[in-house]
Motif scaffolding. Structure first.
Motif, PDB file in Angstrom:
ATOM      1  N   PHE A 158       0.833  -1.197   0.000  1.00  0.00           N
ATOM      2  CA  PHE A 158       0.000   0.000   0.000  1.00  0.00           C
ATOM      3  C   PHE A 158       0.875   1.258   0.000  1.00  0.00           C
ATOM      4  N   ALA A 159       1.931   1.256   0.824  1.00  0.00           N
ATOM      5  CA  ALA A 159       2.815   2.421   0.893  1.00  0.00           C
ATOM      6  C   ALA A 159       3.504   2.659  -0.439  1.00  0.00           C
ATOM      7  N   HIS A 160       3.969   1.578  -1.076  1.00  0.00           N
ATOM      8  CA  HIS A 160       4.611   1.732  -2.379  1.00  0.00           C
ATOM      9  C   HIS A 160       3.655   2.340  -3.389  1.00  0.00           C
ATOM     10  N   ASP A 161       2.455   1.805  -3.474  1.00  0.00           N
ATOM     11  CA  ASP A 161       1.498   2.300  -4.463  1.00  0.00           C
ATOM     12  C   ASP A 161       1.094   3.744  -4.174  1.00  0.00           C
ATOM     13  N   GLY A 197       8.371  -1.997  -9.721  1.00  0.00           N
ATOM     14  CA  GLY A 197       8.923  -0.998 -10.628  1.00  0.00           C
ATOM     15  C   GLY A 197       9.438   0.284 -10.004  1.00  0.00           C
ATOM     16  N   ALA A 198       9.614   0.339  -8.680  1.00  0.00           N
ATOM     17  CA  ALA A 198      10.205   1.541  -8.083  1.00  0.00           C
ATOM     18  C   ALA A 198      11.578   1.780  -8.705  1.00  0.00           C
ATOM     19  N   PRO A 199      11.943   3.027  -9.017  1.00  0.00           N
ATOM     20  CA  PRO A 199      13.186   3.265  -9.760  1.00  0.00           C
ATOM     21  C   PRO A 199      14.467   3.123  -8.954  1.00  0.00           C
ATOM     22  N   HIS A 200      14.355   2.988  -7.624  1.00  0.00           N
ATOM     23  CA  HIS A 200      15.561   2.865  -6.799  1.00  0.00           C
ATOM     24  C   HIS A 200      15.334   1.798  -5.747  1.00  0.00           C
ATOM     25  N   MET A 201      16.352   0.947  -5.544  1.00  0.00           N
ATOM     26  CA  MET A 201      16.282  -0.125  -4.558  1.00  0.00           C
ATOM     27  C   MET A 201      17.534  -0.068  -3.686  1.00  0.00           C
TER      28      MET A 201
END
Length: 407
Positions: A158-161, A197-201
Motif C-alpha cells: 500500500f505504501a509503495h502504491d 517498478g520503483a526506480p531505486h532499490m
C-alpha cells in the motif's frame, strides 16, 4: 572480464553537486531491535519547538557558511514521516531562504510503510519533498515480525502504491540475511519488489550492530538462524543478477537504480563532498577557509533542543581533518561506488601513492579494475571490500557503514 558500462557518464553526473543538508528527526513509534541509529520513542513531542529549532539552526549555520548552492536536502531518522508536513514545509522554506537551493534539488524524506504515514505522502509532496525512501525491510509477514517492524506486507505494498501515485522518485529498502531466510526466499521476495517498478532499490545485508537488542540476543545465543557466509554470498549474487535483468544499475555496494535515479544526496557522502548535518547526533563535513572539518551534533534530544534554543547551534564537536584523513575517507567511500575512486583526486587530497604492483595483483585476482584514471572494485571485489580498501589504504581498517554517518 567484468564490465562497468558508463563509467565516464557516472563520473560526470551532477559534477557541480558539492553541498547538501541532512536533517535528522530522531523520533520513532517503536524501536527496531537491529537499529543502531540515534532514535527515541515518539511520545510527547513539541512539534512547534522542534520546527523552530531546525529553522534557528539553519540560520545560524549559514551565517557562518555563507550562501552556498545546495543540491539536496535529506530528512532522515528516526522516522521523519512522523513529522507534520507543515514542519517539513517550514524547514524547506528556511533552507531556500538561507542558501541557493537548486531548482532541481533532490529533497528526500524517509518513510515507514504504516498506513497512517503513507496517507501523508501527498501533503509531503505539496510541502516540497520530491523523493521518498520507504523502509520496508521485508515483504514477508514473518520476516517483518522477526525484525520488530510494526507494519505488515500488505501495508508495504500500500505504501509503495501510494508513494508512486504522488512521486516519480521512490526508493524501496529491503534487508537480506535475516533469521532463517534462505537464498530461494530472498529471490522470491526481491522478484516481487522489482515487479513493482520503483526506480531505486536499497538492498542491505542485516548487520548485528553493537548496543542493539539483536547484539544482546546474539551474545546470549538467542538469535538463531542467521544465514552462513555461503548463503549470504548467494544472496548478493541473486541481487546482482535480478537487478541487472530488470534494468537496474548496481551503482553502489547496497544500491541499485534505473539510470537517472541515483541517490544524489548519498552521492555526496560517497564522493566525499560537503554536507551540513542538523539534528541530534547528525554528522557533517564542511569546508571553511580551505580546511575540511568533521562535525557532530549532541545525540541527546533534550540537550540538542536546549542548546539550539539557547545558542542557535546544537553542535557538540568540530574536528579539523588532516589531509591524510580526507584522502583516506575519500578512498573508503568512493570504492563503494561503481565509478570507483579517481586516483588523481585521491593523490591531490593527500593520499599516499599506491604501489602499482599491488594494484596489478588486485586486478589479476579480479578484485579491482583500472579504467579512465579510476580504481574500481569489481562485483567480486565489492563482496571483499574490507580487504580491498585495507590493502589500498596500506593499513588494516574497518570499512565504515555510510548510513552510520548520520544515525
Amino acid at each position: 572480464m567484468p564490465r562497468f558500462p558508463g563509467l565516464a557518464w557516472m563520473a560526470e553526473i551532477w559534477s557541480e553537486d558539492r553541498f547538501g543538508i541532512y536533517i535528522h528527526w530522531p523520533f520513532c513509534q517503536s524501536i527496531c531491535p537491529y537499529c543502531a541509529f540515534n532514535r527515541r520513542l515518539h511520545e510527547a513531542v513539541d512539534d512547534n519547538a522542534w520546527r523552530d529549532a531546525y529553522i534557528d539552526q539553519i540560520a545560524s549555520s549559514f551565517s557562518e557558511l555563507g550562501r552556498r548552492k545546495c543540491a539536496s536536502v535529506y530528512f532522515g531518522g528516526g522516522t521523519p514521516s512522523l513529522m507534520p508536513p507543515q514542519t517539513v514545509e517550514s524547514i524547506i522554506e528556511a533552507v531556500s531562504g538561507a542558501c541557493d537551493l537548486a531548482p532541481d534539488a533532490e529533497i528526500t524524506l524517509e518513510a515507514n510503510p504504516t498506513s497512517s504515514e503513507a496517507r501523508k505522502f501527498r501533503d509531503f509532496r505539496l510541502a516540497g519533498v520530491n523523493r521518498v525512501s520507504i523502509g520496508m525491510q521485508s515483504l514477508s509477514d514473518a520476516g517483518l515480525a522477526a525484525l520488530g517492524r510494526t507494519h505488515d506486507a500488505a501495508q508495504a505494498r500500500f505504501a509503495h502504491d501510494a508513494a508512486r501515485a504522488v512521486f516519480e522518485n521512490v526508493s524501496v529498502d529491503l534487508m537480506f540475511g535475516r533469521q532463517r531466510q534462505t537464498p530461494a526466499q530472498w529471490e522470491l521476495e526481491l522478484q516481487q519488489a522489482l515487479g513493482w517498478g520503483a526506480p531505486h532499490m536499497s538492498l542491505y545485508q542485516l548487520t548485528i550492530e553493537p548496543d542493539t537488542a539483536f547484539a544482546r540476543r546474539l551474545e546470549r545465543q538467542r538469535l538463531p538462524g542467521i544465514p552462513d557466509e555461503d548463503s549470504l554470498a548467494d544472496m548478493h549474487r541473486i541481487a546482482d543478477a535480478l537487478c541487472a535483468d530488470a534494468g537496474y544499475r548496481h551503482y553502489e555496494v547496497s544500491n541499485f537504480c534505473r539510470p537517472g535515479f541515483e541517490a544524489r544526496h548519498n552521492l555526496l557522502y560517497w564522493r566525499s563532498r560537503d554536507w551540513l548535518g542538523l539534528g541530534p547526533g547528525a554528522h557533517g563535513r564542511i569546508e571553511l577557509d580551505g580546511s575540511r572539518f568533521a562535525t557532530l551534533a549532541t545525540s541527546s534530544t533534550t540537550e540538542w533542543l536546549a542548546l539550539v534554543q539557547a545558542t542557535g547551534c546544537g553542535e557538540q564537536e568540530r574536528r579539523f581533518l588532516e589531509s591524510e584523513e580526507v584522502a583516506l575517507e575519500y578512498l573508503l567511500m568512493s570504492l563503494r561506488l561503481e565509478e570507483g575512486m579517481s586516483h588523481g583526486r585521491y593523490l591531490s587530497l593527500g593520499g599516499h601513492r599506491i604501489d602499482p604492483r599491488l594494484i596489478a595483483e588486485l586486478v589479476e585476482d579480479g578484485l579491482v579494475l583500472c579504467r579512465e584514471g579510476r580504481i574500481c572494485a569489481t562485483s567480486h571485489g565489492r563482496m571483499l571490500l574490507n580487504t580491498v580498501v585495507g590493502l589500498l589504504a596500506n593499513r588494516q581498517t574497518a570499512f565504515p557503514n555510510v548510513d552510520g554517518l548520520n544515525p
